[in-house]
Design a protein around this motif. Structure first.
Motif, PDB file in Angstrom:
ATOM      1  N   GLN A 173       0.821  -1.208   0.000  1.00 50.20           N
ATOM      2  CA  GLN A 173       0.000   0.000   0.000  1.00 50.20           C
ATOM      3  C   GLN A 173       0.858   1.262   0.000  1.00 50.20           C
ATOM      4  O   GLN A 173       0.563   2.221  -0.717  1.00 50.20           O
ATOM      5  CB  GLN A 173      -0.939  -0.010   1.211  1.00 50.20           C
ATOM      6  N   VAL A 174       1.936   1.266   0.786  1.00 53.17           N
ATOM      7  CA  VAL A 174       2.839   2.423   0.815  1.00 53.17           C
ATOM      8  C   VAL A 174       3.512   2.603  -0.541  1.00 53.17           C
ATOM      9  O   VAL A 174       3.640   3.718  -1.051  1.00 53.17           O
ATOM     10  CB  VAL A 174       3.890   2.276   1.932  1.00 53.17           C
ATOM     11  N   ARG A 175       3.928   1.493  -1.137  1.00 49.96           N
ATOM     12  CA  ARG A 175       4.569   1.561  -2.451  1.00 49.96           C
ATOM     13  C   ARG A 175       3.612   2.171  -3.480  1.00 49.96           C
ATOM     14  O   ARG A 175       3.996   3.019  -4.287  1.00 49.96           O
ATOM     15  CB  ARG A 175       4.999   0.159  -2.901  1.00 49.96           C
ATOM     16  N   GLY A 176       2.352   1.750  -3.446  1.00 49.94           N
ATOM     17  CA  GLY A 176       1.356   2.315  -4.359  1.00 49.94           C
ATOM     18  C   GLY A 176       1.079   3.777  -4.069  1.00 49.94           C
ATOM     19  O   GLY A 176       0.911   4.589  -4.980  1.00 49.94           O
ATOM     20  N   LEU A 177       1.032   4.119  -2.788  1.00 51.28           N
ATOM     21  CA  LEU A 177       0.748   5.495  -2.380  1.00 51.28           C
ATOM     22  C   LEU A 177       1.811   6.458  -2.906  1.00 51.28           C
ATOM     23  O   LEU A 177       1.503   7.581  -3.307  1.00 51.28           O
ATOM     24  CB  LEU A 177       0.693   5.565  -0.857  1.00 51.28           C
ATOM     25  N   LEU A 178       3.070   5.988  -2.919  1.00 50.18           N
ATOM     26  CA  LEU A 178       4.195   6.857  -3.278  1.00 50.18           C
ATOM     27  C   LEU A 178       4.717   6.613  -4.691  1.00 50.18           C
ATOM     28  O   LEU A 178       5.766   7.134  -5.064  1.00 50.18           O
ATOM     29  CB  LEU A 178       5.339   6.644  -2.277  1.00 50.18           C
ATOM     30  N   SER A 179       3.983   5.852  -5.492  1.00 49.00           N
ATOM     31  CA  SER A 179       4.478   5.456  -6.815  1.00 49.00           C
ATOM     32  C   SER A 179       4.683   6.631  -7.770  1.00 49.00           C
ATOM     33  O   SER A 179       5.482   6.543  -8.701  1.00 49.00           O
ATOM     34  CB  SER A 179       3.521   4.447  -7.454  1.00 49.00           C
ATOM     35  N   SER A 180       3.965   7.724  -7.561  1.00 45.55           N
ATOM     36  CA  SER A 180       4.072   8.863  -8.485  1.00 45.55           C
ATOM     37  C   SER A 180       4.999   9.966  -7.977  1.00 45.55           C
ATOM     38  O   SER A 180       5.070  11.042  -8.586  1.00 45.55           O
ATOM     39  CB  SER A 180       2.682   9.452  -8.744  1.00 45.55           C
ATOM     40  N   VAL A 181       5.709   9.716  -6.871  1.00 50.48           N
ATOM     41  CA  VAL A 181       6.617  10.745  -6.342  1.00 50.48           C
ATOM     42  C   VAL A 181       7.782  10.946  -7.314  1.00 50.48           C
ATOM     43  O   VAL A 181       8.469   9.985  -7.667  1.00 50.48           O
ATOM     44  CB  VAL A 181       7.158  10.338  -4.954  1.00 50.48           C
ATOM     45  N   PRO A 182       8.018  12.170  -7.772  1.00 52.79           N
ATOM     46  CA  PRO A 182       9.119  12.411  -8.717  1.00 52.79           C
ATOM     47  C   PRO A 182      10.474  12.478  -8.017  1.00 52.79           C
ATOM     48  O   PRO A 182      10.547  12.639  -6.791  1.00 52.79           O
ATOM     49  CB  PRO A 182       8.753  13.772  -9.317  1.00 52.79           C
ATOM     50  N   GLU A 183      11.532  12.359  -8.781  1.00 54.82           N
ATOM     51  CA  GLU A 183      12.868  12.515  -8.220  1.00 54.82           C
ATOM     52  C   GLU A 183      13.052  13.936  -7.689  1.00 54.82           C
ATOM     53  O   GLU A 183      12.460  14.881  -8.204  1.00 54.82           O
ATOM     54  CB  GLU A 183      13.928  12.215  -9.284  1.00 54.82           C
ATOM     55  N   ARG A 184      13.854  14.047  -6.650  1.00 56.64           N
ATOM     56  CA  ARG A 184      14.184  15.331  -6.032  1.00 56.64           C
ATOM     57  C   ARG A 184      12.962  16.050  -5.442  1.00 56.64           C
ATOM     58  O   ARG A 184      12.967  17.269  -5.288  1.00 56.64           O
ATOM     59  CB  ARG A 184      14.913  16.243  -7.036  1.00 56.64           C
ATOM     60  N   ALA A 185      11.950  15.304  -5.100  1.00 56.61           N
ATOM     61  CA  ALA A 185      10.768  15.896  -4.474  1.00 56.61           C
ATOM     62  C   ALA A 185      11.069  16.269  -3.026  1.00 56.61           C
ATOM     63  O   ALA A 185      11.941  15.684  -2.369  1.00 56.61           O
ATOM     64  CB  ALA A 185       9.602  14.915  -4.529  1.00 56.61           C
ATOM     65  N   ARG A 186      10.337  17.249  -2.522  1.00 57.58           N
ATOM     66  CA  ARG A 186      10.422  17.647  -1.116  1.00 57.58           C
ATOM     67  C   ARG A 186       9.284  16.938  -0.386  1.00 57.58           C
ATOM     68  O   ARG A 186       8.121  17.134  -0.714  1.00 57.58           O
ATOM     69  CB  ARG A 186      10.300  19.153  -0.985  1.00 57.58           C
ATOM     70  N   ILE A 187       9.633  16.130   0.610  1.00 56.57           N
ATOM     71  CA  ILE A 187       8.665  15.200   1.201  1.00 56.57           C
ATOM     72  C   ILE A 187       8.605  15.350   2.712  1.00 56.57           C
ATOM     73  O   ILE A 187       9.627  15.522   3.376  1.00 56.57           O
ATOM     74  CB  ILE A 187       9.032  13.749   0.834  1.00 56.57           C
TER      75      ILE A 187
END
Length: 217
Positions: free
Chosen positions: A18-32
């Protein structure tokens, strides 16, 4: 860090998926921002290289936890820092309009247990205000028993421009996109009414899923 705080029992493999799916669209160098990061270094594995992560911790990490986080950050080429609450029932001081993604796993459930609906709402207010206007998003995984609380907090929140959810094996996985700084309440209320609110969206999604399974048979 898994031993800290209370959490509902959830199979580790299911949560990882579920976490992997939740974060699947996070781009590189994102501020999280990772909210109430009781899983320590574990969720860092699902983030792309070059991201800058702020981990909101309930208390200072132990030397072992800090070592594991630093090792994971080095392996994944991540920049990780931590922030602590200002008081037991108050979120940490977060930068405004900063994060591309803020995510939490059952963080609202723990806030509700600690301080009731007021604490849960304060958490969401702080998180949404810290997200980048119009592009930032609050990603969450909560138990289905939190549906009413999520609907009450998010459906009419002035900083939410859109919200999508899916129901997966007893969990609600959702994405709430940050609105612009001064949203027009009338337009926001109209969109909420048209979509039937978060609760209506969950019911519609469940019905659609059921129809799809029936059709396959």
């Amino acid at each position: 860090m898994a031993s800290r705080g209370s959490r509902n029992a959830i199979p580790r493999r299911l949560q990882e998926r579920q976490v992997r799916g939740l974060l699947s669209s996070v781009p590189e160098r994102a501020r999280i921002l990772e909210i109430d990061a009781i899983d320590g270094h574990k969720n860092l594995y699902y983030l792309p290289a070059g991201c800058s992560i702020t981990q909101w911790l309930d208390e200072a990490p132990t030397a072992t936890e800090e070592f594991k986080t630093n090792q994971t950050a080095k392996t994944k080429e991540l920049d990780v820092r931590t922030v602590l609450p200002r008081a037991p029932d108050r979120p940490p001081k977060l930068p405004k309009d900063e994060f591309d993604v803020a995510f939490g796993v059952r963080c609202l459930q723990r806030a509700l247990a600690r301080g009731g609906s007021r604490a849960a709402k304060r958490l969401v207010d702080e998180v949404l205000a810290s997200c980048a206007p119009h592009t930032g998003k609050f990603c969450f995984i909560e138990g289905t028993e939190m549906e009413a609380t999520l609907a009450e907090i998010l459906d009419e929140h002035p900083l939410v421009r859109d919200c999508d959810v899916i129901v997966d094996k007893g969990s609600i996985c959702g994405w709430a996109w940050r609105n612009r700084r001064n949203p027009r309440e009338k337009a926001l209320s109209k969109r909420i009414a048209e979509k039937g609110g978060l609760g209506g969206g969950l019911a519609a999604a469940a019905s659609a899923k059921k129809r799809k399974k029936t059709k396959k048979r």
